[in-house]
Design a protein around this motif. Structure first.
Motif, PDB file in Angstrom:
ATOM      1  N   LYS A  27      59.113  53.271  43.689  1.00 40.56           N
ATOM      2  CA  LYS A  27      59.185  52.458  44.897  1.00 40.56           C
ATOM      3  C   LYS A  27      57.784  51.994  45.270  1.00 40.56           C
ATOM      4  N   MET A  28      57.715  50.881  45.982  1.00 44.02           N
ATOM      5  CA  MET A  28      56.445  50.380  46.488  1.00 44.02           C
ATOM      6  C   MET A  28      56.255  50.927  47.892  1.00 44.02           C
ATOM      7  N   LEU A  29      55.203  51.708  48.086  1.00 40.90           N
ATOM      8  CA  LEU A  29      54.949  52.324  49.389  1.00 40.90           C
ATOM      9  C   LEU A  29      54.178  51.390  50.312  1.00 40.90           C
ATOM     10  N   ASN A  30      53.094  50.828  49.793  1.00 40.52           N
ATOM     11  CA  ASN A  30      52.275  49.972  50.650  1.00 40.52           C
ATOM     12  C   ASN A  30      51.443  49.008  49.812  1.00 40.52           C
ATOM     13  N   ILE A  31      50.763  48.118  50.497  1.00 43.96           N
ATOM     14  CA  ILE A  31      49.753  47.257  49.899  1.00 43.96           C
ATOM     15  C   ILE A  31      48.406  47.679  50.471  1.00 43.96           C
ATOM     16  N   MET A  32      47.438  47.910  49.574  1.00 49.82           N
ATOM     17  CA  MET A  32      46.126  48.392  50.002  1.00 49.82           C
ATOM     18  C   MET A  32      45.023  47.345  49.869  1.00 49.82           C
ATOM     19  N   THR A  33      45.329  46.238  49.237  1.00 42.25           N
ATOM     20  CA  THR A  33      44.341  45.163  49.149  1.00 42.25           C
ATOM     21  C   THR A  33      45.043  43.822  49.015  1.00 42.25           C
ATOM     22  N   TRP A  34      44.585  42.853  49.785  1.00 44.94           N
ATOM     23  CA  TRP A  34      45.032  41.483  49.632  1.00 44.94           C
ATOM     24  C   TRP A  34      44.187  40.825  48.552  1.00 44.94           C
ATOM     25  N   GLY A  35      44.464  39.587  48.249  1.00 46.63           N
ATOM     26  CA  GLY A  35      43.864  38.922  47.103  1.00 46.63           C
ATOM     27  C   GLY A  35      42.362  39.058  46.970  1.00 46.63           C
ATOM     28  N   MET A  36      41.916  39.473  45.781  1.00 39.71           N
ATOM     29  CA  MET A  36      40.490  39.680  45.500  1.00 39.71           C
ATOM     30  C   MET A  36      40.022  38.744  44.390  1.00 39.71           C
ATOM     31  N   LEU A  37      40.543  37.537  44.352  1.00 37.05           N
ATOM     32  CA  LEU A  37      40.196  36.600  43.291  1.00 37.05           C
ATOM     33  C   LEU A  37      39.376  35.435  43.844  1.00 37.05           C
ATOM     34  N   TYR A  38      38.308  35.115  43.135  1.00 39.09           N
ATOM     35  CA  TYR A  38      37.399  34.062  43.572  1.00 39.09           C
ATOM     36  C   TYR A  38      36.992  33.174  42.400  1.00 39.09           C
ATOM     37  N   VAL A  39      36.612  31.953  42.720  1.00 41.75           N
ATOM     38  CA  VAL A  39      35.958  31.086  41.747  1.00 41.75           C
ATOM     39  C   VAL A  39      34.470  31.120  42.021  1.00 41.75           C
ATOM     40  N   LEU A  40      33.690  31.574  41.038  1.00 38.94           N
ATOM     41  CA  LEU A  40      32.236  31.500  41.114  1.00 38.94           C
ATOM     42  C   LEU A  40      31.782  30.242  40.398  1.00 38.94           C
ATOM     43  N   SER A  41      30.752  29.599  40.926  1.00 42.93           N
ATOM     44  CA  SER A  41      30.341  28.321  40.357  1.00 42.93           C
ATOM     45  C   SER A  41      28.843  28.106  40.513  1.00 42.93           C
ATOM     46  N   TYR A  42      28.273  27.370  39.556  1.00 44.90           N
ATOM     47  CA  TYR A  42      26.895  26.929  39.660  1.00 44.90           C
ATOM     48  C   TYR A  42      26.780  25.634  40.469  1.00 44.90           C
ATOM     49  N   ASP A  43      27.897  24.972  40.681  1.00 42.03           N
ATOM     50  CA  ASP A  43      27.906  23.679  41.341  1.00 42.03           C
ATOM     51  C   ASP A  43      28.106  23.863  42.842  1.00 42.03           C
TER      52      ASP A  43
END
Length: 332
Positions: free
Chosen positions: A108-124
């Motif tokens: 079973k899924m008890l909880n969520i401990m982190t929301w989205g941790m995805l990023y775009v890194l860019s030189y521009d």
């Protein structure tokens, strides 16, 4: 079938520095028993919360002994240990929990401990939104898995078609993507935390002008109507533990909630605790915490949000959640 790649994904991939190992190396727990227990986790965001819980003894009474914390490094053992029954509680990318439940495991899924941790890194420095990536090549890890599907959904909803309006340079791991970025072979890259923070710090040391150009959680909100987030990872519990010791499960959830707030309010203190067990320097851990979007949300309270997330992922890859939404009882 859950592939090695899907097991390696999270989120939730998601480590930095010399210890870039995937999120789905997982947090795992021995079942509560007299004399305490040990918590295990990879060197990523929610492990900061778990390390703090252990250091402050928040679960010692519930476990009838000392609760410890150790880093767990093998990426392929979660499924095997749940099937064998050796593990009863783990933090996992949320879609992995759904997949396992749909494959017949009593989890079973008890909880969520982190929301989205995805990023775009860019030189521009001109890249501020997905539309600015038109005509560009972007580094991506875990092909056809959660990070790829999240990014692809955002781009598609913005009217950008992969292979036509932009290109993806696929690599095996976040570490490989980061190396390509730092070497200058690509200008933009999707990275999770804390790899994104590590990349920014390393780039600064190398004299490179990298920026955290796009927060994919915010962009996901813009294109799906979500609340500036997506339910990336949380605690999964085995039915056997629920039947045997529901009080411990509740104590764990409560400790996660208070521990998360303490970490967010005391980033450096929490990072110093975590650095004792995580192979990451405290400054990297501390700087990554605000970008990790730590939380503790009961799965049943955000069932609609979880189902929406699963449904969007499944539009592109139904197998990622095992071909269907989990039943209502999956959400504790």
């Amino acid at each position: 079938m859950i592939t090695r790649r899907s097991m390696l994904a999270m989120g939730t991939g998601l480590v930095a520095g010399s210890a870039l190992t995937p999120l789905s190396t997982q947090f795992s727990f021995a079942a509560p028993a007299s004399g305490g227990l040990t918590m295990y986790g990879p060197p990523v965001g929610p492990s900061v919360t778990l390390a703090s819980i252990a250091a402050q003894g928040k679960l010692d009474e519930a476990a009838n002994g000392k609760v410890g914390f150790e880093i767990y490094k093998s990426p392929d053992v979660l499924r095997a240990n749940f099937i064998s029954g050796d593990w009863k509680l783990a933090v996992t990318p949320s879609y992995v929990a759904a997949n396992l439940a749909n494959k017949g495991l009593p989890v079973k899924m008890l909880n969520i401990m982190t929301w989205g941790m995805l990023y775009v890194l860019s030189y521009d420095g001109e890249v501020k939104k997905p539309e600015n990536l038109a005509g560009e090549t972007i580094g991506m890890f875990f092909r056809n898995d959660m990070p790829d599907l999240v990014f692809g959904t955002v781009m598609e909803k913005k009217g950008l078609v992969v292979g036509k309006d932009y290109q993806l340079h696929y690599v095996g791991t976040p570490f490989e993507a980061l190396q390509l970025l730092l070497s200058g072979r690509i200008k933009h890259c999707v990275l999770p935390e804390p790899a994104a923070t590590a990349g920014l710090l390393k780039g600064k040391k190398l004299g490179k002008k990298l920026s955290r150009a796009i927060d994919l959680a915010s962009e996901w909100s813009a294109v799906t109507g979500a609340e500036g987030r997506f339910p990336m990872a949380g605690a999964m519990v085995h039915q056997e533990l629920l039947d045997k010791d529901p009080a411990f499960v509740e104590a764990f959830h409560t400790a996660c909630a208070s521990g998360t707030e303490w970490v967010k309010d005391n980033t450096m203190a929490a990072a110093k605790i975590a650095a004792e067990t995580m192979p990451l320097p405290a400054p990297v851990i501390a700087k990554s915490i605000p970008a990790t979007h730590l939380t503790t949300q009961r799965a049943s309270d955000i069932r609609t949000e979880l189902e929406a997330f699963y449904s969007v992922l499944a539009e592109k890859n139904p197998a990622i959640i095992g071909g269907k939404l989990p039943p209502a009882e999956f959400y504790l």
